[in-house]
Design a protein around this motif. Structure first.
Motif: not given
Length: 221
Positions: A37-39, A123-124, A189-192
């Motif tokens: 995933p891209a920052d 994405q993050n 978690r920390d992603r979409v």
């Protein structure tokens, strides 16, 4: 990049990823070598849609019937999900869109110049993750800003692999084309995770049942 700008950048990519390029050649990597995933994403790249033009030499592929259709399983370990797609659809990955995988439908006839497609974008989330409602509000605001004649036709809560999700059907222009898209997104978690089906307005229902099957098959690890 501050948190608000990072969130808005992600919203633009979420809404516009599959209005963007499905043309060109796939990235030179195998399904087991996907980018993570891209920052962040470039705002300019995220809001510059390009039509999915069919190559001139390509000939229409006969579509299988519902009973004969075979689905393949695509697994993306780097981004933590899997999804099934029809074997006659083309799998595309682009170096310029890390965290994005696109599945492109075959042409439907000699006069067909746009290939309907479904993209998965991962994405993050920036520091200080938002709720699904906040994410949705920002996503729709970005759509209003960057998609000409953007209009929400339907919005409802749903689930994506049993996770609370938002589904939105919206219309807009891509160049001179009248487009209709279905987007589903969830936070895990920390992603979409964003799944977006994009079609020309009059062809939206052609692949609707296939798209629904693909969305139902998605599993998030």
């Amino acid at each position: 990049m501050n948190v608000t700008r990072a969130i808005l950048t992600l919203m633009a990519l979420a809404i516009l990823a599959t209005l963007g390029a499905c043309g060109g050649q796939p990235a030179s990597r195998t399904p087991g070598e996907q980018a993570g995933p891209a920052d962040t994403a470039s705002p300019q790249a995220a809001v510059t849609p390009q039509a999915t033009q069919a190559p001139a030499e390509e000939t229409p592929t006969p579509l299988p019937t519902r009973a004969s259709r075979t689905y393949l399983t695509y697994e993306n370990e780097a981004n933590g999900y899997s999804i099934q797609y029809p074997e006659e659809w083309q799998l595309l990955e682009k170096e310029s869109l890390p965290g994005t995988t696109t599945f492109v439908a075959p042409l439907q006839g000699e006069g067909d110049t746009f290939r309907e497609n479904l993209s998965v974008v991962v994405q993050n989330l920036p520091a200080g993750t938002t709720t699904l409602d906040e994410y949705t509000e920002l996503a729709l605001a970005e759509g209003q800003t960057y998609i000409p004649l953007f209009a929400v036709q339907q919005a409802r809560p749903t689930t994506l692999d049993d996770n609370p999700a938002q589904e939105v059907v919206y219309t807009g222009l891509q160049g001179e084309r009248e487009m209709r898209s279905l987007g589903v997104w969830t936070l895990a978690r920390d992603r979409v995770y964003i799944v977006t089906y994009t079609a020309e307005e009059l062809e939206f229902n052609t692949f609707r049942s296939i798209v629904q099957q693909m969305i139902r098959s998605m599993e998030i690890q």
